[in-house]
Scaffold this active site. Structure first.
Site, mmCIF file in Angstrom:
data_model
loop_
_atom_site.group_PDB
_atom_site.id
_atom_site.type_symbol
_atom_site.label_atom_id
_atom_site.label_comp_id
_atom_site.label_asym_id
_atom_site.label_seq_id
_atom_site.Cartn_x
_atom_site.Cartn_y
_atom_site.Cartn_z
ATOM 1 C CE LYS A 19 6.035 6.918 5.973
ATOM 2 N NZ LYS A 19 5.831 5.498 6.323
ATOM 3 C CB ILE A 420 -4.922 -9.707 2.456
ATOM 4 C CG1 ILE A 420 -4.506 -10.949 3.260
ATOM 5 C CG2 ILE A 420 -5.926 -8.892 3.250
ATOM 6 C CD1 ILE A 420 -5.624 -11.960 3.457
ATOM 7 N N GLY A 421 -5.234 -8.417 -0.622
ATOM 8 C CA GLY A 421 -5.798 -7.329 -1.429
ATOM 9 C C GLY A 421 -4.795 -6.396 -2.050
ATOM 10 C CB SER A 422 -2.772 -3.711 -0.755
ATOM 11 O OG SER A 422 -2.198 -4.225 0.427
ATOM 12 C CD GLU A 473 -6.701 -3.084 -1.692
ATOM 13 O OE1 GLU A 473 -6.264 -2.276 -0.854
ATOM 14 O OE2 GLU A 473 -7.283 -4.132 -1.379
ATOM 15 C CG ASP A 588 -10.490 -6.182 3.696
ATOM 16 O OD1 ASP A 588 -10.708 -7.404 3.591
ATOM 17 O OD2 ASP A 588 -9.626 -5.584 3.035
ATOM 18 C CG HIS A 630 -8.056 -9.362 6.198
ATOM 19 N ND1 HIS A 630 -7.315 -10.481 6.491
ATOM 20 C CD2 HIS A 630 -7.290 -8.299 6.565
ATOM 21 C CE1 HIS A 630 -6.150 -10.106 7.004
ATOM 22 N NE2 HIS A 630 -6.119 -8.793 7.066
ATOM 23 C CG HIS A 683 3.087 -6.635 9.829
ATOM 24 N ND1 HIS A 683 2.239 -7.717 9.954
ATOM 25 C CD2 HIS A 683 2.288 -5.558 9.642
ATOM 26 C CE1 HIS A 683 0.993 -7.289 9.865
ATOM 27 N NE2 HIS A 683 0.992 -5.995 9.677
#
Length: 745
Positions: A19, A420-422, A473, A588, A630, A683
């Protein structure tokens, strides 16, 4: 002697070296030659590990720079026309996966019923497949230098590959177009010294596979005729294979079957004598969970199988891509628990122990492993304690009544905007969290920092003029691990990372015992955020099905009991939020469809359990409290009745990367509740245009009323940069206001 094979090994590296290298390359901090050098060293390390673990057939081609399905598309030149301006190089490869400033990325979907995502091959009229490069040959030659003739090439088979593609007009003709390319790949490998070649065909564990058996006969007859020297392994996993009475007659050397997730059906087929003239590659160690194998039970299974096959080879039930690399860094865990875990490296050792025991030699290591397994089963943290559900309310008032009360309380405009949240987790956030975890930052200083971020992003959301806000979040590593750190019955690992998509890795918590709510989960941050604004702030929770599906779950109780244990814990948190004045609570269920069994006959029981658990968690709230949920990438038309049965006041669904396919589900089915179909793809770093979002909203409004439609990105924004996020949300709000104006006129 019985042999040991492996289907695939984790790409990430023990310390996520994979990564880090790829993201450094994307950021411009690593030259391509240095990236290639680092990835080669990782591949070699993985090969050496498996050789040292006693693996006789070591996979080659399981490693990837992003995704193994994308690798095949790239090799075969199945490349969308919109990327024609690119040379056929690594920049093109990553552009297909991630998009660029001018082009959307290819769609991304779940790999069967796992949390791994593959890049969907796109077939167009202009697609002209040809063998662009035989990358598998290059990897095989590299591997032979390290492990010799133990190297076993692995490739996704043509029938599965085409089944996972989009834009297919004539299925069989498309498969036929690929066969000469596969033939060339195989012949090159044989000429280079390969013997066994693993062809992954997991589509044959699905109902769809039943319709493809005749094509399989044609395909594998062709391979056997054209490359007769090859020892092909027809590999399946994740479920029992379909139509084994017919598939077993294919002209291949061996079959790989999953005896973890499809034990009863696959064992019955073996006992019918279908594989007496075949080599059986038996998946007898769970490739998708992290618990040590029951050696005695598994040895008994092997003794059942042995008399009915020509030759037996032991292997995991699937690629080990779906589990972390090694337990050796998890020294913080209770010794009984740690000794009961088995990650990729430990699973390879288990296979070696089983092979030796099957050959009549139960070693000291075998007996020690058996003792560790028994100690875990006897541990006092496993009781199956499920509180009584008798007092739990499972149904809410009718939606129309709730909708009126919520509209009066919330006073939102039509087409309400939200996220959506974050929000982005900057390097500074990660740095502070790491310092706090290492004890270099006090609890109070860390909390103050989190509050500063919440305050800053509440102000940003108000400046953007979003209608429903979130706290961001910032205190969470991810949407499941965070809850695993606060609920009884969970634990978390230090380096238990698993690839989800591209360079995105998740660290699933481990559910090892009975789950209970023992402390507030998100109350402090949510209440603080609400104190900063007059606009509603959503409470953000993860639902019981997603927590289960994105955790390594205990394997000693039923899933329905586990769902319900977690649902009761989430219910307690919802009540705390509601009592503290939070008017909108999002639970979610991003992974609800992901856990759907691959066979239709097993699906409804799972969906019924999932709906029941969601209602246990959410149905005790007041009518004026608005429940959101979600969900992520899915084929929603298959489960729309169950989505409706959740009875959530508002559901948001990831849709942008499906290029509108999901909207078709709602064009053919009446959906009466609130809904947000994601209007841009988070994304990709690409900023959507105002026109694109307007088109997405307008198409949605053809099948959904303006009173029920919400406007939101298609997923959380944690992985995006701050500037990208703000720019995209500015476009979202502007586009929504323009559509509102059009509707008013």
């Amino acid at each position: 002697m019985v042999k040991v094979s492996n289907l695939g090994y984790p790409r990430l590296g023990e310390q996520r070296e994979w990564k880090q290298a790829i993201e450094a390359f994307w950021a411009g901090n690593l030259e391509q030659k240095d990236l290639e050098k680092q990835l080669k060293q990782l591949r070699i390390n993985h090969l050496k590990k498996q050789k040292e673990a006693g693996i006789d057939l070591i996979p080659v081609g399981d490693f990837s720079c992003y995704d193994h399905v994308l690798d095949l598309s790239f090799q075969f030149n199945v490349i969308p026309k919109r990327f024609d301006e690119y040379e056929r190089n690594l920049d093109l490869y990553f552009a297909i996966a991630r998009g660029d400033k001018d082009n959307v990325a290819s769609s991304m979907k779940k790999w069967f019923n796992t949390n791994y995502h593959y890049i969907v091959p796109e077939w167009e009229v202009e697609t002209k497949p040809h063998l662009q490069n035989n990358y598998l040959l290059d990897l095989y030659l590299e591997a032979r230098e390290v492990v010799g003739d133990k190297a076993k090439p692995v490739i996704t088979g043509p029938i599965t590959y085409v089944s996972l593609s989009s834009g297919i007009v004539d299925f069989e003709a498309t498969v036929q177009r690929l066969l000469p390319l596969y033939k060339q790949v195989f012949q090159d490998l044989i000429d280079a010294g390969a013997t066994y070649i693993q062809i992954d065909e997991p589509i044959f564990v699905t109902d769809e596979g039943e319709l493809l058996v005749d094509i399989a006969k044609s395909v594998y007859d062709f391979f056997a005729r054209e490359v007769p020297q090859a020892h092909f392994i027809f590999q399946t996993y994740f479920e029992s294979a379909v139509c084994l009475d017919k598939l077993s007659k294919l002209p291949v050397t061996g079959f790989g079957l999953d005896f973890i997730h499809g034990r009863a059906e696959n064992l019955a087929a073996v006992k019918q004598g279908l594989f007496r003239e075949k080599e059986l590659f038996a998946g007898i160690v769970n490739g998708r969970n992290i618990w040590a194998v029951n050696l005695e039970e598994t040895l008994a299974l092997l003794e059942e199988i042995g008399p009915f096959v020509k030759r037996l080879t032991l292997q995991p039930s699937s690629s080990l891509l779906h589990v972390p690399v090694t337990t050796k860094y998890e020294t913080h865990l209770d010794p009984v628990l740690k000794n009961g875990l088995s990650f990729a490296d430990e699973k390879l050792k288990e296979l070696e122990l089983l092979a030796s025991a099957f050959d009549g030699n139960k070693t000291k290591g075998y007996h020690e492993a058996l003792s560790r397994f028994s100690a875990l089963q006897a541990a006092d943290f496993r009781h199956v304690a499920l509180e009584s559900l008798a007092e739990v309310k499972l149904e809410r008032s009718p939606y129309k009544l709730r909708q009126a009360l919520q509209a009066e309380k919330l006073q939102l405009p039509i087409l309400p905007t939200t996220t959506i949240g974050s929000f982005p987790q900057s390097p500074e956030i990660r740095k502070k969290r790491l310092a706090w975890k290492r004890g270099n930052l006090s609890d109070s200083d860390y909390k103050d920092f989190i509050k500063t971020e919440i305050r800053r992003w509440i102000a940003i959301q108000e400046d953007l003029d979003l209608d429903v806000l979130v706290h961001g979040e910032f205190e969470r590593v991810d949407m499941v691990e965070f809850f695993g750190q606060k609920l009884a019955g969970f634990t978390t690992t230090k380096l238990g990372w698993v690839q989800s998509y591209g360079s995105r890795a998740v660290k699933p918590p481990i559910i090892y015992g009975d789950v209970k709510h023992i402390q507030p989960l998100s109350l402090e941050e949510t209440v603080y955020a609400q104190s900063l604004t007059k606009k509603p702030v959503k409470g953000m929770l993860t639902g019981p099905i997603t927590i289960t599906n994105w955790s390594f779950e205990r394997d000693d109780i039923s899933r329905s009991d586990l769902f319900n244990q977690i649902a009761l814990a989430i219910k307690d948190e919802i009540q705390l939020l509601e009592q503290s004045g939070i008017a909108i609570i999002q639970v979610d269920e991003a992974a609800l469809r992901e856990g759907l069994p691959l066979r239709q006959q097993k699906q409804q029981a799972y969906l019924d359990d999932a709906v029941a658990a969601f209602k246990i968690a959410t149905s005790s709230v007041k009518d004026e409290t608005q429940i959101h949920t979600h969900m992520c990438y899915s084929k929603f038309d298959e489960i729309i009745d169950s989505i409706r049965a959740l009875d959530a006041d508002v559901i948001s669904i990831e849709t942008s990367r499906s290029h509108g396919d999901i909207i078709e589900s709602f064009e053919t089915a009446v959906y009466p509740l609130g809904i947000g179909l994601g209007v841009y793809d988070i994304h990709s770093p690409r900023i959507p245009t105002k026109e694109e979002i307007i088109v997405n909203i307008q198409r949605s409004l053809k099948c959904l009323s303006k009173e029920q439609f919400w406007v939101n990105p298609d997923c959380g924004l944690k992985t995006r940069r701050e500037a990208e996020t703000i720019a995209a949300l500015e476009v979202l709000v502007s586009a929504t206001k323009e559509v509102r104006q059009q509707l008013d006129n």
